[in-house]
Design an enzyme around this catalytic site. Structure first.
Site, PDB file in Angstrom:
ATOM      1  N   GLU A 170      -8.336 -35.479  -1.108  1.00 29.30           N
ATOM      2  CA  GLU A 170      -8.117 -36.152  -0.095  1.00 29.30           C
ATOM      3  C   GLU A 170      -7.522 -35.387   0.863  1.00 29.30           C
ATOM      4  OE1 GLU A 170      -7.343 -40.191  -0.936  1.00 29.30           O
ATOM      5  OE2 GLU A 170      -8.746 -40.043  -3.041  1.00 29.30           O
TER       6      GLU A 170
ATOM      7  N   LYS B  67     -11.636 -33.780   5.008  1.00 27.06           N
ATOM      8  CA  LYS B  67     -11.680 -33.060   3.849  1.00 27.06           C
ATOM      9  C   LYS B  67     -12.181 -31.418   3.978  1.00 27.06           C
ATOM     10  CE  LYS B  67     -12.002 -37.341   1.192  1.00 27.06           C
ATOM     11  NZ  LYS B  67     -12.851 -38.050   0.288  1.00 27.06           N
TER      12      LYS B  67
ATOM     13  N   ASN C  59     -10.455 -42.129  -2.400  1.00 24.18           N
ATOM     14  CA  ASN C  59     -10.186 -43.105  -3.403  1.00 24.18           C
ATOM     15  C   ASN C  59      -9.024 -43.633  -3.748  1.00 24.18           C
ATOM     16  OD1 ASN C  59     -12.050 -44.866  -4.844  1.00 24.18           O
ATOM     17  ND2 ASN C  59     -11.401 -44.111  -6.648  1.00 24.18           N
TER      18      ASN C  59
ATOM     19  N   ARG D 109     -16.581 -46.502  -7.273  1.00 21.92           N
ATOM     20  CA  ARG D 109     -15.553 -45.831  -7.500  1.00 21.92           C
ATOM     21  C   ARG D 109     -14.663 -47.048  -7.878  1.00 21.92           C
ATOM     22  NH1 ARG D 109     -14.830 -41.264  -3.123  1.00 21.92           N
ATOM     23  NH2 ARG D 109     -13.384 -40.471  -4.389  1.00 21.92           N
TER      24      ARG D 109
END
Length: 273
Positions: free
Chosen positions: A3, A53, A169, A262
């Site tokens: 991330e 990212k 996430n 997720r």
């Protein structure tokens, strides 16, 4: 997938050995990119930037290399020119007189004039970078209140790179937990105080993760847990990966659910709307 904080730390590591250095060797593992090796070889790296990212390696002659680690990409920096033994596929090799920077496994790579980067399909659609130190919490709050984002569930919004680039996430779970906000809520349902708290947590948690190499806990709690028998992976997060364990804030139980295919982790008590 790495991330924003992890990509920024990798960029810092690469910049330390490449910036202001002449690139003596360039190799691309993907056939479609090999024609660019000659274009970049012999030129100097002037900056290594991140946008969410994605990583941008800028050269002194007006060209840049875009790379996105995707799920399995990994950058390695080594002293000298002897490459590590690995089963990974080498995608990019940039060498100076003293160091090698290698990107493994990723395939989302391109080389283009720096002035055309805004037209790149990924860069053209992402929001502000959470690792950009110029980004302030009031700007995050304004985005939460904007018509484009205000009626979307936070569980989905905090994975959307068009909202804020670099979120992912584990940051999603940790930011929402730190702000004590139910992931099922929409920004339009929150009070102004809750919006401000969420905006602050968004920057605090992501930047703390960068500073600590992946620990989102406040420094006092992190130090206390470091003195226990818990392994580092077991004492990194408030909520992420802590299913059925007690909340550090209120003692409630951390639950896991699925959101956007997720894992999403939250406290059943202090994040219950």
């Amino acid at each position: 997938m790495p991330e924003g904080p992890e990509i920024r730390r990798a960029a810092d590591q690469i910049a330390e050995v490449l910036v202001d250095e002449d690139i003596t060797q360039v190799r691309f593992g993907l056939p479609r990119l090999r024609r660019y090796a000659k274009l970049l070889r012999g030129h100097r790296v002037v900056d290594v930037e991140t946008r969410g990212k994605a990583m941008l390696t800028h050269f002194d002659h007006g060209y840049s290399m875009y790379s996105h680690n995707q799920l399995y990409g990994l950058w390695r920096v080594v002293d000298g020119h002897k490459l590590p033994k690995t089963t990974r596929s080498m995608r990019v090799l940039l060498q100076t007189a003293s160091h090698s920077a290698i990107l493994y496994s990723a395939s989302d790579i391109s080389v283009m004039p720096t002035g055309e980067l805004s037209q790149h399909p990924f860069l053209a659609k992402i929001g502000p970078d959470i690792m950009n130190t110029a980004l302030i919490w009031r700007e995050v709050m304004e985005r939460l209140q904007s018509p484009r984002f205000s009626r979307r569930e936070l569980a989905a919004l905090y994975l959307d790179q068009a909202f804020l680039a670099g979120n992912g996430n584990y940051l999603r779970s940790e930011i929402l937990h730190d702000a004590r906000i139910d992931p099922r809520c929409k920004p339009a349902q929150l009070t102004r105080g809750e919006l401000g708290r969420l905006a602050r947590s968004t920057l605090t948690i992501s930047r703390r993760s960068y500073d600590t190499g992946g620990i989102t806990l406040n420094p006092r709690l992190a130090k206390r847990l470091a003195r226990t028998s818990l392994k580092r992976e077991q004492r990194r997060f408030y909520a992420y990966g802590r299913t059925d364990q007690p909340c550090y804030h209120c003692g409630g139980i951390i639950r896991r659910s699925e959101a956007n295919s997720r894992g999403l982790y939250y406290c059943s008590v202090c994040q219950n709307a």
